[in-house]
Design an enzyme around this catalytic site. Structure first.
Site, PDB file in Angstrom:
ATOM      1  N   ARG A 172      -2.828 -14.734  -4.645  1.00 39.22           N
ATOM      2  CA  ARG A 172      -2.851 -15.712  -3.565  1.00 39.22           C
ATOM      3  C   ARG A 172      -2.593 -14.972  -2.269  1.00 39.22           C
ATOM      4  O   ARG A 172      -2.061 -13.864  -2.259  1.00 39.22           O
ATOM      5  CB  ARG A 172      -1.807 -16.808  -3.773  1.00 39.22           C
ATOM      6  CG  ARG A 172      -0.373 -16.342  -3.727  1.00 39.22           C
ATOM      7  CD  ARG A 172       0.612 -17.481  -3.963  1.00 39.22           C
ATOM      8  NE  ARG A 172       1.982 -17.060  -3.724  1.00 39.22           N
ATOM      9  CZ  ARG A 172       2.557 -17.006  -2.536  1.00 39.22           C
ATOM     10  NH1 ARG A 172       1.870 -17.331  -1.462  1.00 39.22           N
ATOM     11  NH2 ARG A 172       3.811 -16.625  -2.392  1.00 39.22           N
ATOM     12  N   ARG A 176      -1.190 -20.251   6.536  1.00 38.33           N
ATOM     13  CA  ARG A 176      -0.395 -21.325   7.104  1.00 38.33           C
ATOM     14  C   ARG A 176      -1.191 -22.026   8.187  1.00 38.33           C
ATOM     15  O   ARG A 176      -1.790 -21.364   9.033  1.00 38.33           O
ATOM     16  CB  ARG A 176       0.879 -20.769   7.742  1.00 38.33           C
ATOM     17  CG  ARG A 176       1.856 -20.181   6.767  1.00 38.33           C
ATOM     18  CD  ARG A 176       3.110 -19.774   7.515  1.00 38.33           C
ATOM     19  NE  ARG A 176       3.975 -18.996   6.643  1.00 38.33           N
ATOM     20  CZ  ARG A 176       4.755 -18.032   7.067  1.00 38.33           C
ATOM     21  NH1 ARG A 176       4.783 -17.711   8.353  1.00 38.33           N
ATOM     22  NH2 ARG A 176       5.529 -17.376   6.232  1.00 38.33           N
ATOM     23  N   ARG A 249       1.391   4.669  -6.613  1.00 39.82           N
ATOM     24  CA  ARG A 249       0.876   5.082  -5.313  1.00 39.82           C
ATOM     25  C   ARG A 249       2.082   5.548  -4.509  1.00 39.82           C
ATOM     26  O   ARG A 249       3.180   4.992  -4.620  1.00 39.82           O
ATOM     27  CB  ARG A 249       0.189   3.917  -4.582  1.00 39.82           C
ATOM     28  CG  ARG A 249      -1.205   3.642  -5.055  1.00 39.82           C
ATOM     29  CD  ARG A 249      -2.190   4.729  -4.704  1.00 39.82           C
ATOM     30  NE  ARG A 249      -2.587   4.682  -3.287  1.00 39.82           N
ATOM     31  CZ  ARG A 249      -3.295   5.631  -2.699  1.00 39.82           C
ATOM     32  NH1 ARG A 249      -3.661   6.714  -3.371  1.00 39.82           N
ATOM     33  NH2 ARG A 249      -3.649   5.497  -1.422  1.00 39.82           N
ATOM     34  N   ARG A 280      -0.018   1.611   9.079  1.00 32.82           N
ATOM     35  CA  ARG A 280       0.776   0.930  10.090  1.00 32.82           C
ATOM     36  C   ARG A 280       1.627   1.910  10.869  1.00 32.82           C
ATOM     37  O   ARG A 280       1.851   3.049  10.434  1.00 32.82           O
ATOM     38  CB  ARG A 280       1.660  -0.152   9.464  1.00 32.82           C
ATOM     39  CG  ARG A 280       2.606   0.310   8.378  1.00 32.82           C
ATOM     40  CD  ARG A 280       3.333  -0.885   7.779  1.00 32.82           C
ATOM     41  NE  ARG A 280       4.298  -0.508   6.751  1.00 32.82           N
ATOM     42  CZ  ARG A 280       5.167  -1.334   6.210  1.00 32.82           C
ATOM     43  NH1 ARG A 280       5.202  -2.592   6.586  1.00 32.82           N
ATOM     44  NH2 ARG A 280       6.021  -0.921   5.283  1.00 32.82           N
ATOM     45  N   GLU A 300       2.605   5.489   8.876  1.00 32.20           N
ATOM     46  CA  GLU A 300       2.725   5.399   7.418  1.00 32.20           C
ATOM     47  C   GLU A 300       1.347   5.596   6.783  1.00 32.20           C
ATOM     48  O   GLU A 300       0.417   4.846   7.059  1.00 32.20           O
ATOM     49  CB  GLU A 300       3.296   4.036   7.042  1.00 32.20           C
ATOM     50  CG  GLU A 300       3.605   3.863   5.578  1.00 32.20           C
ATOM     51  CD  GLU A 300       4.309   2.536   5.308  1.00 32.20           C
ATOM     52  OE1 GLU A 300       3.749   1.738   4.542  1.00 32.20           O
ATOM     53  OE2 GLU A 300       5.395   2.297   5.890  1.00 32.20           O
ATOM     54  N   TYR A 348       7.696  -3.414  -8.913  1.00 32.66           N
ATOM     55  CA  TYR A 348       7.887  -3.463  -7.463  1.00 32.66           C
ATOM     56  C   TYR A 348       8.932  -4.535  -7.182  1.00 32.66           C
ATOM     57  O   TYR A 348       8.752  -5.700  -7.514  1.00 32.66           O
ATOM     58  CB  TYR A 348       6.586  -3.793  -6.729  1.00 32.66           C
ATOM     59  CG  TYR A 348       6.809  -3.889  -5.237  1.00 32.66           C
ATOM     60  CD1 TYR A 348       6.903  -2.735  -4.467  1.00 32.66           C
ATOM     61  CD2 TYR A 348       7.002  -5.114  -4.615  1.00 32.66           C
ATOM     62  CE1 TYR A 348       7.152  -2.804  -3.100  1.00 32.66           C
ATOM     63  CE2 TYR A 348       7.252  -5.196  -3.250  1.00 32.66           C
ATOM     64  CZ  TYR A 348       7.318  -4.039  -2.506  1.00 32.66           C
ATOM     65  OH  TYR A 348       7.580  -4.109  -1.166  1.00 32.66           O
ATOM     66  N   ASP A 350      11.583  -6.236  -4.217  1.00 36.25           N
ATOM     67  CA  ASP A 350      12.184  -6.323  -2.896  1.00 36.25           C
ATOM     68  C   ASP A 350      13.679  -6.045  -3.036  1.00 36.25           C
ATOM     69  O   ASP A 350      14.236  -6.122  -4.143  1.00 36.25           O
ATOM     70  CB  ASP A 350      11.957  -7.712  -2.284  1.00 36.25           C
ATOM     71  CG  ASP A 350      10.531  -7.919  -1.823  1.00 36.25           C
ATOM     72  OD1 ASP A 350       9.897  -6.937  -1.386  1.00 36.25           O
ATOM     73  OD2 ASP A 350      10.041  -9.071  -1.886  1.00 36.25           O
TER      74      ASP A 350
END
Length: 373
Positions: A172, A176, A249, A280, A300, A348, A350
């Site tokens: 997804r 917004r 990666r 970025r 980066e 992964y 957070d």
């Protein structure tokens, strides 16, 4: 009798959280790390009053109040809100995709107009069963958003064409239909005032820490120091890569100091064109609203991972998933080793998820809920 109750391999967020909770429970811990600093990838280096996120931007966000209260117990957090912008062919677009973005793309001013534009583009594609990431993304947001803001960035990030990437990578995309540039939906968000080191230093206060110390240089010696081991490193390395290496990666960073007060006006600017080699630029002072006369930026670059490079993003394809299951079967048979963290779990995470995972495993291991006590 062993000198320590726990040997904790890795001074990142999982290891530091577990060490803090174990010490609270009256346990004696030794934390070792092969790097020359604590904090894992959250480590910040203060350069001229600017806290540089050495291993890439880290923005704390969570919906979990106990986790938020926990990290705030070590240092106060500021009000930083992640609102990145994307640069494509000289034009800036707000992220995540919201009414500001749609106005910038098409000049539409109402949600109804934006929804109609996206629906029109999706309908023209005639894709019923997306076969790859490109088709999946197109069926979610249409051609304009995909071509300008997703395709180049994603292909750089993964080092492969979007048509060669599996569709499930983008299940997804956040869309917004409000004028809201806040990237995260979480209730709590911010940057620790003074940098992330304040948190890990607080967690490890009172615990013996040995840096520049490689567990694998003498496993038998280190194992003998404690009754139990908490291992947060790469799971395949723990088992000497016997089923092959788990793939990732990687990233590489170029840090620059500029004698200007403000380089780009935002903490995070994404570069979405394929011909721009970096993804970025981070301007670190904006995380803490710095007023220094100089600034530090970081470009980066996504990088092919090889052993010895930092492992950032697990490649959860079929082959790596199969290997991971083999390693997990071995790990499940261990009686004196607890595995945790993004490398040991090949996930992964957070930051709040790493801490939450450490909460759960510490409670299981120590038998009490030390977060609330």
């Amino acid at each position: 009798m062993a000198e320590f109750d726990y040997l904790i391999v890795g001074a990142g967020l999982f290891g530091a959280t577990f060490a803090h909770l174990a010490r609270k429970a009256g346990k004696k811990c030794l934390v070792i790390d092969r790097r020359n600093h604590i904090g894992g990838n959250t480590f910040c280096e203060n350069q001229g009053g600017i806290n540089v996120h050495v291993y890439g931007a880290h923005i704390f966000h969570t919906n979990d109040k106990p986790i938020w209260d926990f990290v705030n117990s070590f240092t106060e957090f500021n009000r930083y809100t992640n609102s990145p912008v994307a640069l494509h062919e000289g034009k800036l677009y707000n992220l995540p995709f919201n009414m500001n973005t749609f106005y910038q793309l098409w000049g539409v001013t109402t949600p109804e107009q934006a929804q109609a534009k996206i629906a029109e583009q999706i309908a023209s594609l005639n894709i019923t069963e997306p076969q790859n990431l490109e088709e999946q993304a197109l069926t979610l947001v249409g051609t304009d958003i995909y071509e300008k803001l997703i395709k180049g960035y994603t292909e750089k990030q993964w080092g492969r064409k979007a048509t060669e990437l599996p569709a499930f990578i983008i299940k997804r995309l956040p869309v917004r239909f409000t004028f809201d540039n806040n990237y995260f939906n979480d209730k709590y968000q911010g940057i620790p005032i003074g940098g992330y080191n304040k948190i890990t230093e607080g967690m490890l206060e009172g615990t013996e820490v040995r840096l520049d110390t490689d567990y694998f240089s003498d496993r038998a010696y280190f194992d003998g120091l404690a009754d139990r081991v908490v291992f947060t490193g790469p799971l395949d390395e723990f088992y000497n890569f016997q089923f092959g290496e788990l793939e990732y990666r990687s990233l590489r960073f170029e840090h620059e100091t500029h004698e200007v007060e403000n380089y780009q006006g935002n903490a995070v600017v994404n570069y979405t064109e394929a011909h721009v080699p970096f993804t970025r630029i981070i301007e670190h002072k904006h995380f803490e609203f710095g007023k220094q006369p100089h600034t530090i930026i970081t470009r980066e670059y996504p990088d092919t991972w090889t052993k010895g490079k930092e492992a950032y993003y697990p490649i959860n394809d079929e082959e790596n998933t199969r290997r991971m299951k083999q390693y997990q079967e071995l790990a499940a048979q261990e009686t004196n080793v607890l595995f945790g963290g993004r490398l040991a779990e090949y996930r992964y995470y957070d930051m709040h998820q790493v801490i939450g995972s450490a909460f759960v495993k510490a409670k299981q291991e120590l038998g009490v809920d030390l977060v609330q006590s």
